[in-house]
Write a protein that holds these residues in place. Structure first.
Motif, short mmCIF file in Angstrom:
data_model
loop_
_atom_site.label_atom_id
_atom_site.label_comp_id
_atom_site.label_asym_id
_atom_site.label_seq_id
_atom_site.Cartn_x
_atom_site.Cartn_y
_atom_site.Cartn_z
N PHE A 28 0.86 -1.18 0.00
CA PHE A 28 0.00 0.00 0.00
C PHE A 28 0.90 1.23 0.00
O PHE A 28 1.56 1.53 1.00
CB PHE A 28 -0.90 -0.01 1.24
CG PHE A 28 -1.85 1.15 1.31
CD1 PHE A 28 -2.83 1.32 0.35
CD2 PHE A 28 -1.76 2.07 2.34
CE1 PHE A 28 -3.72 2.39 0.42
CE2 PHE A 28 -2.64 3.14 2.42
CZ PHE A 28 -3.62 3.30 1.45
N LEU A 42 0.01 4.56 -1.08
CA LEU A 42 -0.68 5.82 -1.38
C LEU A 42 0.04 7.02 -0.79
O LEU A 42 0.03 8.11 -1.39
CB LEU A 42 -2.12 5.75 -0.84
CG LEU A 42 -3.01 6.96 -1.10
CD1 LEU A 42 -3.18 7.19 -2.59
CD2 LEU A 42 -4.36 6.78 -0.41
N TYR A 43 0.68 6.87 0.35
CA TYR A 43 1.24 8.03 1.05
C TYR A 43 2.76 8.02 1.12
O TYR A 43 3.35 8.79 1.86
CB TYR A 43 0.67 8.08 2.48
CG TYR A 43 -0.84 8.22 2.48
CD1 TYR A 43 -1.45 9.41 2.12
CD2 TYR A 43 -1.65 7.13 2.79
CE1 TYR A 43 -2.83 9.54 2.10
CE2 TYR A 43 -3.02 7.24 2.78
CZ TYR A 43 -3.61 8.45 2.43
OH TYR A 43 -4.98 8.57 2.40
N ASP A 93 -6.66 -1.99 -0.94
CA ASP A 93 -6.42 -0.56 -1.14
C ASP A 93 -7.57 0.28 -0.58
O ASP A 93 -7.35 1.30 0.08
CB ASP A 93 -6.24 -0.26 -2.62
CG ASP A 93 -4.85 -0.60 -3.13
OD1 ASP A 93 -3.94 -0.82 -2.30
OD2 ASP A 93 -4.65 -0.63 -4.36
N ASN A 100 -7.63 0.08 3.30
CA ASN A 100 -6.45 0.71 3.90
C ASN A 100 -6.46 2.23 3.79
O ASN A 100 -5.78 2.92 4.55
CB ASN A 100 -5.17 0.18 3.25
CG ASN A 100 -4.85 -1.24 3.68
OD1 ASN A 100 -5.24 -1.68 4.75
ND2 ASN A 100 -4.13 -1.97 2.84
N THR A 101 -7.23 2.77 2.85
CA THR A 101 -7.26 4.22 2.65
C THR A 101 -8.07 4.89 3.76
O THR A 101 -9.24 4.55 3.97
CB THR A 101 -7.87 4.57 1.29
OG1 THR A 101 -7.11 3.93 0.25
CG2 THR A 101 -7.88 6.08 1.06
N ASP A 140 -9.38 10.50 2.75
CA ASP A 140 -9.25 10.28 1.31
C ASP A 140 -10.24 9.25 0.78
O ASP A 140 -10.19 8.89 -0.39
CB ASP A 140 -7.83 9.86 0.96
CG ASP A 140 -6.84 11.02 1.01
OD1 ASP A 140 -7.22 12.12 0.56
OD2 ASP A 140 -5.73 10.84 1.52
N LEU A 141 -11.12 8.73 1.63
CA LEU A 141 -12.15 7.80 1.18
C LEU A 141 -13.45 8.12 1.91
O LEU A 141 -13.93 7.36 2.75
CB LEU A 141 -11.75 6.35 1.39
CG LEU A 141 -12.62 5.37 0.60
CD1 LEU A 141 -12.31 5.43 -0.89
CD2 LEU A 141 -12.45 3.94 1.10
#
Length: 459
Positions: free
Chosen positions: A113, A115-116, A149, A152-153, A157-158
């Motif tokens: 993961f 994303l960040y 994904d 985990n977000t 952001d979700l």
């Protein structure tokens, strides 16, 4: 197909042997010489997930051993992607029916993961064994990665809007027809409990609805709980219980991944997906303990606890799903802690009145190593949901059988469907295992995909 898979045979590919602890001596006897001597020197015992690199005579790599312990974990090959040097490998020895799971496990180990972070990672590649469908395995792995994904977000952001966008991406990728009902339009279009649960949040609640497939095909409808964050509402959770609440949309994530599998395989069904997407927040307009809500079905529902919000939004969505009298309704939700108390995080319970369907699910779960366990819709407990002022309370006033009473509440919103099944999943790996890092996790979708493929052949 995932780029970690190679279809062409390569005699120079490095072999990897999967070895049980009890069979290690036999392997050493078959491979007498430096490799066997190195096994003894290294103290390798073939414990599950342990990898031993085998040197050649010139300081290079001649192969690798993967310990499988007692052989109980079909996805132990997930340990390889993070342990092997970058090159192309082949699975050596006789794999038989375990080959497909071994390849899927290898793929699952290549998940991260990112994303960040700016971290990117390359992974070794694997030559597909004979008889393993790389395209199908890639679809399965990609669906699982989607679930991970999404779960985990974090919610910043979700949000419900972001979850709806993710659902639309899945729908549009396969040419499905989609619609989203947002905010106060939920009231005018009669989804009052979805609206009530989500109205206190900054981002408005919504219902995603998409359809795919020929109109006269068997109807399969998927409903997924999309609570993007759950504070507990006015029955506020303690901070320790809030830490993982970004995963409370795990039902929606799994439903979307299952839908992607169905559409990607072009199964001959009329697929419908319903995802109520909300955030259960605290504000002056939050719904309250003791409120009585009207449902889409027309039943009045007394609110016993605002932290049991998921079943409320599912009830409205299930009522709509049921209105078409589909052949099969499947709902998935991270619904109760009681399910985890009963069966733990790795064995989700499911509920259905249909014995034949339950047997099919059990068979598919076993065939796909996707563990599931049927729990009873115990009718005497239905009285625990009685209300003195409304048609039903959505929770019981006791501490027992919380997963069963939640399923019984949902059962009240199914009348016309030919079959219905409810999955109370966890959607999270709390401890790392090969190919399954700590974080969001897919549950039940591989078994359900197998069941649906068996029932409805591709077009």
């Amino acid at each position: 197909m995932l780029d970690i898979f190679v279809t062409a045979k390569d005699a120079a590919a490095t072999p990897v042997w999967l070895v049980r602890s009890a069979e290690l001596k036999h392997w050493c006897a078959e491979h007498a010489g430096a490799g066997a001597a190195w096994v003894e020197t290294s103290g390798f015992k073939a414990e599950a997930g342990k990898v031993l690199l085998l040197p050649d005579g010139s300081g290079g790599l001649s192969g690798a051993l993967l310990g499988t312990g007692d052989g109980a974990d079909p996805f132990v090959t997930g340990a390889l992607a993070g342990a092997l040097p970058l090159r192309t490998y082949r699975l050596a020895g006789r794999l038989g029916e375990a080959a497909a799971d071994a390849v899927l496990g290898f793929a699952l180990g290549a998940y991260s993961f990112n994303l960040y972070t700016a971290r990117t990672r390359e992974y070794p590649r694997l030559i597909l064994p004979d008889g393993v469908d790389g395209e199908e395995t890639s679809r399965l792995a990609s669906a699982i990665f989607m679930v991970r994904d999404l779960i985990n977000t974090p919610t910043n952001d979700l949000s419900p809007a972001d979850l709806a966008d993710a659902a639309l991406d899945v729908a549009h990728a396969h040419g499905a027809k989609a619609n989203v009902i947002v905010g106060d339009d939920l009231l005018t279009q009669n989804y009052p409990m979805v609206h009530a649960v989500g109205r206190a949040a900054e981002v408005a609640p919504r219902l995603v609805d998409f359809t795919w497939g020929r109109v006269d095909a068997p109807k399969v409808t998927l409903v997924g709980k999309g609570v993007c964050f759950d504070t507990g509402g006015l029955d506020l959770k303690p901070s320790s219980a809030m830490l993982l609440m970004k995963k409370d949309m795990g039902g929606a994530a799994n439903v979307l991944a299952l839908a992607a599998l169905i559409m990607g395989a072009k199964l001959d069904v009329r697929l419908r997906v319903l995802i109520p997407a909300v955030e259960n927040s605290v504000a002056g307009n939050a719904f309250r303990p003791g409120d009585v809500l009207k449902s889409r079905k027309g039943l009045s529902v007394e609110i016993g606890n605002t932290d049991a919000e998921g079943r409320l939004i599912l009830a409205d969505a299930l009522t709509e799903a049921d209105s078409e009298a589909p052949d099969l309704v499947i709902d998935m939700a991270t619904l109760t802690g009681a399910a985890r108390t009963a069966l733990g995080p790795e064995l989700p319970p499911f509920y259905t009145d249909d014995d034949a369907l339950a047997a099919e699910i059990a068979d598919a779960a076993l065939a796909t190593s996707d563990p599931l366990w049927r729990m009873p819709l115990w009718k005497p407990y239905d009285a625990w949901l009685d209300s003195k002022i409304a048609d039903v309370n959505h929770v019981s006033d006791g501490a027992f059988a919380g997963s069963i009473t939640a399923a019984l509440f949902l059962r009240r919103f199914i009348d016309k469907s030919k079959a219905w099944v409810h999955f109370d999943i966890y959607g999270w790996s709390a401890k790392p295992r090969p190919g399954r890092p700590v974080g969001g996790e897919a549950q039940a979708i591989r078994a359900l995909y197998r069941l649906l493929k068996n029932r409805y052949a591709p077009l």
